[in-house]
Design a protein around this motif. Structure first.
Motif, mmCIF file in Angstrom:
data_model
loop_
_atom_site.group_PDB
_atom_site.id
_atom_site.type_symbol
_atom_site.label_atom_id
_atom_site.label_comp_id
_atom_site.label_asym_id
_atom_site.label_seq_id
_atom_site.Cartn_x
_atom_site.Cartn_y
_atom_site.Cartn_z
ATOM 1 N N LEU A 29 17.206 38.373 -21.378
ATOM 2 C CA LEU A 29 16.076 37.731 -21.691
ATOM 3 C C LEU A 29 15.071 38.572 -22.526
ATOM 4 O O LEU A 29 14.458 37.855 -23.526
ATOM 5 C CB LEU A 29 15.392 37.097 -20.453
ATOM 6 N N PHE A 30 15.063 39.753 -22.258
ATOM 7 C CA PHE A 30 14.485 40.666 -23.183
ATOM 8 C C PHE A 30 14.742 40.534 -24.447
ATOM 9 O O PHE A 30 13.920 40.347 -25.522
ATOM 10 C CB PHE A 30 14.277 42.013 -22.779
ATOM 11 N N ILE A 31 16.119 40.585 -24.821
ATOM 12 C CA ILE A 31 16.654 40.635 -26.306
ATOM 13 C C ILE A 31 16.294 39.346 -26.993
ATOM 14 O O ILE A 31 15.522 39.395 -27.900
ATOM 15 C CB ILE A 31 18.123 40.516 -26.203
ATOM 16 N N VAL A 32 16.380 38.336 -26.336
ATOM 17 C CA VAL A 32 16.045 36.890 -26.918
ATOM 18 C C VAL A 32 14.675 36.795 -27.029
ATOM 19 O O VAL A 32 14.296 36.248 -28.120
ATOM 20 C CB VAL A 32 16.615 35.745 -26.143
ATOM 21 N N ARG A 33 13.914 37.088 -26.155
ATOM 22 C CA ARG A 33 12.384 37.196 -26.460
ATOM 23 C C ARG A 33 11.803 38.001 -27.281
ATOM 24 O O ARG A 33 10.967 37.531 -28.257
ATOM 25 C CB ARG A 33 11.623 37.175 -25.190
ATOM 26 N N ARG A 34 12.529 39.236 -27.607
ATOM 27 C CA ARG A 34 11.993 40.224 -28.468
ATOM 28 C C ARG A 34 12.431 39.635 -29.873
ATOM 29 O O ARG A 34 11.680 40.087 -30.807
ATOM 30 C CB ARG A 34 12.808 41.530 -28.282
ATOM 31 N N LEU A 46 21.459 31.976 -23.997
ATOM 32 C CA LEU A 46 22.188 32.783 -23.184
ATOM 33 C C LEU A 46 23.637 32.397 -22.837
ATOM 34 O O LEU A 46 24.520 32.790 -22.447
ATOM 35 C CB LEU A 46 21.584 33.035 -21.968
ATOM 36 N N LEU A 47 23.647 31.097 -23.080
ATOM 37 C CA LEU A 47 25.242 30.335 -22.901
ATOM 38 C C LEU A 47 26.241 30.592 -24.372
ATOM 39 O O LEU A 47 27.227 30.299 -24.066
ATOM 40 C CB LEU A 47 25.059 28.846 -22.704
ATOM 41 N N ILE A 56 28.388 37.577 -17.624
ATOM 42 C CA ILE A 56 29.542 37.173 -16.507
ATOM 43 C C ILE A 56 30.496 38.333 -16.292
ATOM 44 O O ILE A 56 30.856 38.755 -14.953
ATOM 45 C CB ILE A 56 30.308 36.042 -16.845
ATOM 46 N N GLY A 57 30.699 39.124 -17.365
ATOM 47 C CA GLY A 57 31.630 40.311 -16.940
ATOM 48 C C GLY A 57 31.064 41.446 -16.673
ATOM 49 O O GLY A 57 31.706 42.778 -16.352
ATOM 50 N N SER A 207 37.125 48.832 -32.146
ATOM 51 C CA SER A 207 37.446 47.733 -31.111
ATOM 52 C C SER A 207 36.361 46.847 -30.659
ATOM 53 O O SER A 207 35.248 47.354 -30.303
ATOM 54 C CB SER A 207 37.910 48.440 -29.865
ATOM 55 N N LEU A 208 36.382 45.526 -30.956
ATOM 56 C CA LEU A 208 35.409 44.525 -30.966
ATOM 57 C C LEU A 208 35.700 43.293 -29.897
ATOM 58 O O LEU A 208 36.468 42.618 -30.073
ATOM 59 C CB LEU A 208 34.941 43.860 -32.195
ATOM 60 N N ARG A 209 34.838 43.462 -28.873
ATOM 61 C CA ARG A 209 35.021 42.397 -27.994
ATOM 62 C C ARG A 209 33.962 41.216 -28.274
ATOM 63 O O ARG A 209 33.032 41.642 -29.094
ATOM 64 C CB ARG A 209 34.915 42.770 -26.346
ATOM 65 N N MET A 210 33.994 40.120 -27.688
ATOM 66 C CA MET A 210 32.955 38.960 -28.019
ATOM 67 C C MET A 210 31.622 39.423 -27.689
ATOM 68 O O MET A 210 30.654 39.111 -28.479
ATOM 69 C CB MET A 210 33.467 37.856 -27.022
ATOM 70 N N PHE A 211 31.252 40.236 -26.442
ATOM 71 C CA PHE A 211 30.135 40.683 -26.388
ATOM 72 C C PHE A 211 29.459 41.622 -27.420
ATOM 73 O O PHE A 211 28.230 41.827 -27.543
ATOM 74 C CB PHE A 211 29.975 41.113 -25.131
#
Length: 216
Positions: A29-34, A46-47, A56-57, A207-211
């Motif tokens: 939430l901090f990330i999206v608001r900032r 966030l979805l 989730i992970g 090495s890159l995962r989705m997140f």
């Protein structure tokens, strides 16, 4: 030497999971608001898979991105418009924290080195001091394994490895791409240093995962 005991292992697993989930949600939430995302649509953002998979992970990448956003972006003046921030002299620990936890992502520290050399070096010194202080507790092998992160991440044979530009190529190619993109943080436009650094972190990831896409 007595083995170090992790206090969290003594707690019920469900309590630790729930507490960590709350921490990651707060960081997200901090990330999206900032970055100027209006609160009313924040749940939808966030979805987005890079957020959802990280939360989730229970991946620490969400925390690292929150630190990155705090370092390079200021409070927005209007919705949907991120405000660039010039790192301050006291931001060394933020810049060093990202590669300290994930050695294959030194880009934020390199960008900080460009703008605030003393802060970046001070942060690096703190990380090094922490390593020395904890050495008697965790032993040499644990820190050697930490230093081998980059080698494992760039190894195409590593079964936990994610996607990258160098996937399937020799490990040294991945290291070279990571190093080149990190060095590019020294020459990208200063007016959008945070945006460029985030993008280069993703492009240069061995090495890159989705997140990991959150940095972009």
């Amino acid at each position: 030497m007595l083995p170090a005991v992790a206090p969290l292992t003594m707690l019920p697993r469900e309590i630790v999971w729930a507490a960590w989930f709350v921490v990651l949600m707060a960081a997200a939430l901090f990330i999206v608001r900032r970055l100027g995302v209006p609160l009313r649509v924040a749940p939808l953002v966030l979805l987005w898979p890079p957020f959802a998979e990280g939360i989730i992970g229970g991946n620490v990448q969400v925390i690292l991105v929150a630190g990155f956003v705090l370092l390079f972006f200021d409070r927005p003046t209007r919705s949907w418009a991120a405000t660039a921030r010039d790192p301050a002299a006291a931001d060394g620990i933020l810049g060093a924290a990202i590669p300290a936890l994930k050695l294959s992502q030194p880009h934020a520290w390199v960008a900080l080195l460009r703008r605030r050399p003393s802060a970046a070096l001070a942060g690096l010194g703190l990380v090094g001091g922490f390593a020395l202080v904890t050495l008697p507790l965790v032993g040499v092998d644990s820190w050697v394994a930490w230093a081998e992160q980059l080698q494992r991440a760039s190894d195409p044979a590593w079964f936990l490895g994610g996607a990258s530009l160098a996937a399937g190529l020799p490990a040294m190619v991945g290291v070279a791409i990571a190093g080149t993109t990190a060095a590019a943080c020294l020459i990208v436009p200063l007016a959008r240093l945070g945006a460029w650094t985030g993008l280069l972190t993703v492009v240069g990831a061995p090495s890159l995962r989705m997140f990991g896409v959150l940095f972009a």
